[in-house]
Motif scaffolding. Structure first.
Motif, short mmCIF file in Angstrom:
data_model
loop_
_atom_site.label_atom_id
_atom_site.label_comp_id
_atom_site.label_asym_id
_atom_site.label_seq_id
_atom_site.Cartn_x
_atom_site.Cartn_y
_atom_site.Cartn_z
N ALA A 43 5.48 -0.68 -5.94
CA ALA A 43 5.41 0.61 -6.11
C ALA A 43 3.90 0.76 -6.64
CB ALA A 43 6.02 0.67 -7.45
N ALA A 44 3.32 -0.18 -7.24
CA ALA A 44 1.67 -0.05 -7.68
C ALA A 44 0.78 0.12 -6.35
CB ALA A 44 1.30 -1.41 -8.33
N GLU A 45 1.25 -0.81 -5.19
CA GLU A 45 0.76 -0.66 -4.23
C GLU A 45 0.76 0.82 -3.44
OE1 GLU A 45 0.88 -2.39 0.54
OE2 GLU A 45 1.99 -3.24 -0.96
N TRP A 46 1.93 1.37 -3.40
CA TRP A 46 2.27 2.72 -2.99
C TRP A 46 1.46 3.64 -3.71
CZ3 TRP A 46 8.18 4.42 -1.99
CH2 TRP A 46 8.00 5.36 -1.25
N GLN A 48 -1.29 3.32 -5.60
CA GLN A 48 -2.95 3.07 -5.27
C GLN A 48 -3.28 3.41 -4.05
OE1 GLN A 48 -3.98 -1.06 -5.92
NE2 GLN A 48 -6.07 -0.69 -5.52
N ASN A 49 -2.49 2.98 -2.99
CA ASN A 49 -2.79 3.39 -1.48
C ASN A 49 -2.34 4.49 -0.73
OD1 ASN A 49 -4.23 0.86 -1.52
ND2 ASN A 49 -2.66 -0.14 -0.75
N LYS A 50 -1.43 5.38 -1.73
CA LYS A 50 -0.64 6.55 -1.04
C LYS A 50 -0.01 6.18 0.03
CE LYS A 50 -3.22 8.86 -3.93
NZ LYS A 50 -2.47 9.38 -5.48
N ALA A 51 0.43 5.01 0.43
CA ALA A 51 1.42 4.35 1.61
C ALA A 51 1.92 3.26 1.00
CB ALA A 51 0.41 4.41 2.75
N ILE A 52 2.83 2.79 1.87
CA ILE A 52 3.42 1.49 1.57
C ILE A 52 3.81 0.81 2.91
CG2 ILE A 52 5.81 2.34 1.25
CD1 ILE A 52 6.63 0.05 -0.63
N SER A 53 3.67 -0.44 3.08
CA SER A 53 4.03 -1.00 4.26
C SER A 53 5.50 -1.17 4.62
CB SER A 53 3.30 -2.51 4.26
OG SER A 53 3.98 -3.29 3.34
N THR A 54 5.72 -1.26 5.87
CA THR A 54 7.19 -1.46 6.05
C THR A 54 7.85 -2.58 5.51
OG1 THR A 54 6.63 -0.45 8.55
CG2 THR A 54 8.85 -1.83 7.99
N CYS A 55 7.13 -3.68 5.29
CA CYS A 55 7.84 -4.93 4.54
C CYS A 55 7.83 -4.65 3.24
CB CYS A 55 6.73 -6.00 4.67
SG CYS A 55 7.48 -7.61 3.93
N GLY A 56 7.00 -4.09 2.38
CA GLY A 56 7.18 -3.21 1.01
C GLY A 56 8.17 -2.51 1.05
N ARG A 57 8.42 -1.78 1.76
CA ARG A 57 9.35 -0.49 1.82
C ARG A 57 10.74 -1.26 1.90
NH1 ARG A 57 9.38 4.88 3.27
NH2 ARG A 57 7.58 4.38 4.30
N ILE A 58 11.05 -2.23 2.71
CA ILE A 58 12.17 -3.14 2.78
C ILE A 58 12.58 -3.95 1.31
CG2 ILE A 58 13.67 -4.77 4.15
CD1 ILE A 58 12.13 -4.12 6.49
N LEU A 59 11.31 -4.54 0.86
CA LEU A 59 11.72 -5.07 -0.31
C LEU A 59 11.86 -4.41 -1.52
CD1 LEU A 59 8.46 -7.63 -0.09
CD2 LEU A 59 11.14 -8.41 0.11
N CYS A 60 11.27 -3.16 -1.84
CA CYS A 60 11.66 -2.11 -2.64
C CYS A 60 13.23 -1.68 -2.41
CB CYS A 60 10.83 -0.94 -2.50
SG CYS A 60 9.53 -1.03 -3.28
N PHE A 61 13.71 -1.55 -1.42
CA PHE A 61 15.25 -1.17 -0.90
C PHE A 61 15.96 -2.56 -1.62
CE2 PHE A 61 13.78 2.55 1.23
CZ PHE A 61 15.00 3.43 1.23
#
Length: 322
Positions: A43-46, A48-61
């Motif tokens: 979430a912090a990466e999201w 900060q960067n106004k975007a999130i990687s695909t791997c980060g999205r899966i990990l969040c879900f």
């Protein structure tokens, strides 16, 4: 076809109740903390960067579903231990089971997509279909994640129809006592349970195992190639590949153990609060925590953030003591 289980053992000693609750609560708290850490970092990466990687999205879900799952598990264990009569009412029992299966299905589906994503991004195959998937996986993944949520919800809702029938027999006197006691029975439609369970878990299970196996084969082949070209010194790249193979193997073992424990627990083939029933609960509580800890250890970004957090906590505690 139905299978009527033996009544739950409501006469567990207070020591056993506290011990079981402590073990499961500890596993759930570890899982909630580790998954909360994964969500916080992504979430912090999201932000900060106004975007999130695909791997980060899966990990969040995946992490959010596991936080909800283990919170529900703590609530269910507490409810079952303190208010068994209310817990075994049809509406309450069905609500817990539907919620439990929904969150468990979500966790299994997201784990399968994470395994597929790692396979597509890391594996080295030259097949045309694989290369096309490698190009399109990033755009497809958000849709696949939300589709998994709808699949999980649909399958879990079916568990409220004709799978469990919980009832209570007449009161009976307790030997050497003037009080009476009620026994709860759980009748399970085994055919419908196995059918729905397989519909809900068969596809993600096969996806997870197939993707993990192919990734291990690709990494192993690449590792053997690096060994044949090695000059005698330990290659960090080769060590990383071997570490990835070990991690993926652990993921597969944990995934299968969890799937088997889930099926045994939901089928009610063991007496409630028997050793096997409790073991299934402990395995199901341990899987989200264990898998999440492995994810933190094997993900370079998460591992680095975890070490930074540890150093800050250590420094804070040191200043507080002084």
């Amino acid at each position: 076809m139905t299978n009527t289980c033996s009544p739950p053992e409501d006469n567990l000693s207070p020591f056993k109740i506290v011990l079981i609750f402590t073990i499961m609560a500890t596993e759930c708290i570890i899982g909630i903390v580790s998954n909360g850490f994964i969500v916080a970092i992504n979430a912090a990466e999201w932000i900060q960067n106004k975007a999130i990687s695909t791997c980060g999205r899966i990990l969040c879900f995946l992490s959010i579903s596991r936080i909800a799952l283990q919170s529900l598990m703590i609530l269910e264990v507490t409810f079952h231990s303190t208010s068994p009569r209310l817990y075994y009412k049809d509406g309450v029992y069905d609500t817990f089971k539907v919620g439990f299966m929904f969150l468990h299905y979500c966790s299994l589906w997201f784990s399968a997509w994470l395994s597929c994503f790692y396979f597509v991004k890391i594996a080295d195959f030259s097949y045309c279909l694989f290369l096309k998937l490698k190009w399109r996986i990033t755009g497809l993944m958000p849709w696949l994640l939300w589709l998994s949520v709808f699949f999980a919800f649909g399958y879990s809702m079916l568990f409220s129809y004709g799978i469990y029938s919980v009832y209570c027999n007449n009161s009976f006197p307790i030997p050497s006592s003037n009080s009476t006691k009620k026994i709860h029975f759980t009748e399970t439609n085994v055919f419908n349970l196995v059918l729905l369970f397989n519909l809900g878990i068969f596809i993600p299970l096969i996806m997870f195992i197939l993707a993990a196996t192919l990734l291990i084969i690709s990494l192993k082949r690449h590792t053997l190639h690096m060994k044949s070209n090695a000059t005698g010194s330990r290659d960090p790249s080769m060590e990383a590949h071997l570490g990835a193979i070990r991690a993926i193997s652990y993921f597969v073992i944990l995934y299968i153990f969890n799937a088997v424990a889930l099926l045994l627990y939901m089928s009610n083939i063991f007496d409630a609060n028997s050793c096997w029933d409790i073991l299934c609960k402990i395995i199901m509580a341990a899987y989200p925590a264990g898998h999440s800890i492995l994810l933190i250890q094997e993900n370079s970004g998460l591992k680095r953030a975890w070490k930074q957090l540890q150093s800050r906590v250590h420094l804070y505690l040191k200043k507080s003591i002084l």
